[in-house]
Design an enzyme around this catalytic site. Structure first.
Site, short mmCIF file in Angstrom:
data_model
loop_
_atom_site.label_atom_id
_atom_site.label_comp_id
_atom_site.label_asym_id
_atom_site.label_seq_id
_atom_site.Cartn_x
_atom_site.Cartn_y
_atom_site.Cartn_z
N LYS A 186 0.85 -1.19 0.00
CA LYS A 186 0.00 0.00 0.00
C LYS A 186 0.88 1.23 0.00
O LYS A 186 1.60 1.50 0.94
CB LYS A 186 -0.92 -0.03 1.22
CG LYS A 186 -1.89 -1.22 1.17
CD LYS A 186 -2.65 -1.41 2.45
CE LYS A 186 -1.82 -2.04 3.52
NZ LYS A 186 -2.56 -2.31 4.77
N THR A 230 -8.13 8.53 9.21
CA THR A 230 -7.53 7.36 8.56
C THR A 230 -7.31 6.21 9.53
O THR A 230 -6.65 5.24 9.21
CB THR A 230 -6.15 7.74 7.96
OG1 THR A 230 -5.35 8.33 9.00
CG2 THR A 230 -6.30 8.72 6.82
N GLY A 232 -7.52 2.94 11.21
CA GLY A 232 -8.07 1.64 10.86
C GLY A 232 -8.22 1.38 9.38
O GLY A 232 -8.85 0.39 8.97
N THR A 233 -7.63 2.22 8.55
CA THR A 233 -7.80 2.01 7.10
C THR A 233 -7.12 0.70 6.65
O THR A 233 -7.63 0.02 5.76
CB THR A 233 -7.23 3.18 6.27
OG1 THR A 233 -5.95 3.53 6.79
CG2 THR A 233 -8.13 4.38 6.33
N GLY A 234 -5.99 0.36 7.26
CA GLY A 234 -5.30 -0.89 6.90
C GLY A 234 -6.15 -2.10 7.25
O GLY A 234 -6.31 -3.03 6.44
N CYS A 235 -6.70 -2.09 8.46
CA CYS A 235 -7.58 -3.19 8.91
C CYS A 235 -8.77 -3.30 7.98
O CYS A 235 -9.16 -4.40 7.55
CB CYS A 235 -8.11 -2.93 10.32
SG CYS A 235 -6.86 -2.62 11.56
#
Ligand code: PXL
Length: 285
Positions: A186, A230, A232-235
């Site tokens: 990412k 942003t 928790g965007t990865g989760c």
């Protein structure tokens, strides 16, 4: 003892997704974000907690990790009972938990395993120690359907600085040599000149993710939204990929849908909290 099942004749049984990850009591990241994401895609979510973290939108203040036994005793009954179509792993803080999760994946032949190699919170809290990261690479990379590091995570895994697209190529080869078949890097943290395709001159930023499947590579670009929402965007992205794999979409399509979902979730973030706020998980029509 199982009872004889009485089924609502009108019900359409949803796909079941399992997350094994940390609890963020503020609800923006970890298993709460995962469950909301699964639900947004019409999947049924099950969750096992690897660690109870203490945090809000301003930072992570500590964590109490579970034991390997606790993780097994949460996951095992669920897998005995449900047919799970996709599994996502998030924060797995210790070597013992990681090796137990790898064992569970093998024992139950879990499919569509999305490994989000969570290393550090946005606010800089270490969510996993070095020994655990090595164990994650050794035990989970080979059984993962896809590994989804952001740039800082990719840097720590590949042990190199990533500043250009060439660096990304090098890091992906390293990660594939560590056993990861498919890698999504990412690129949200990439310096501005290297973001996207030809937008550097216009100064317009785009959020670019790079999917590597075997020797193939595919670039996913979306609008870069300037915001502090942003958390928790990865989760959320990895859970959305898992949900779409559970629904039967192929990897590339799942990544595209997941990325569009996260972009809209960021755009319509509810503005909760005084720091890095959560996204809107129920954006999907
Ligand atoms: O986004 C990384 C992450 C994953 N899982 C949990 C977290 C965080 C970041 O704070 O708390 C539980």
């Amino acid at each position: 003892m199982s009872k004889s099942k009485i089924q609502n004749p009108n019900s359409k049984i949803p796909k079941v997704c399992l997350t094994i990850a940390g609890l963020d009591p503020s609800g923006g990241a970890g298993i709460i974000a995962d469950i909301k994401t699964f639900a947004a895609f019409g999947c049924y979510g099950a969750a096992a907690i690897s660690s109870v973290t203490f945090q809000n939108t301003n930072g992570v203040f500590g964590a109490v990790h579970q034991t390997a036994e606790s993780v097994r005793r949460q996951v095992d009954p669920v897998l005995q009972d449900f047919s799970v179509s996709a599994t996502k792993t998030g924060m797995l803080p210790t070597v013992e938990i990681i090796t137990e999760v790898a064992r569970l994946i093998g024992e139950f032949a879990l499919k569509n395993v999305v490994v989000d190699p969570v290393v550090r919170s946005t606010s800089g809290f270490n969510l996993i120690d070095d020994a655990a990261l090595d164990a994650l690479i050794e035990n989970l990379f080979p059984v993962a359907g896809i590994v989804t590091p952001n740039l800082p995570e990719a840097e720590r895994i590949a042990r190199m600085r990533i500043l250009t697209r060439r660096d990304i190529e090098k890091a992906r080869r390293l990660m594939q040599s560590m056993g990861a078949k498919n890698v999504l890097i990412k690129g949200g943290h990439l310096p501005i000149a290297d973001r996207g395709s030809g937008n550097a001159d216009s100064g317009k930023r785009s959020a670019v993710d790079y999917l590597f499947t075997g020797s193939q590579s595919e670039l996913f670009e979306s609008e870069f939204i300037e915001t502090t929402s942003t958390h928790g965007t990865g989760c959320t992205l990895s859970a959305a990929i898992a949900a779409n794999l559970a629904l039967g979409n192929n990897l590339s399509h799942s990544v595209r849908i997941a990325k569009d979902y996260v972009t809209e979730a960021i755009r319509t973030a509810p503005g909760i909290g005084s720091g890095n706020g959560p996204v809107n998980h129920f954006v999907r029509k």
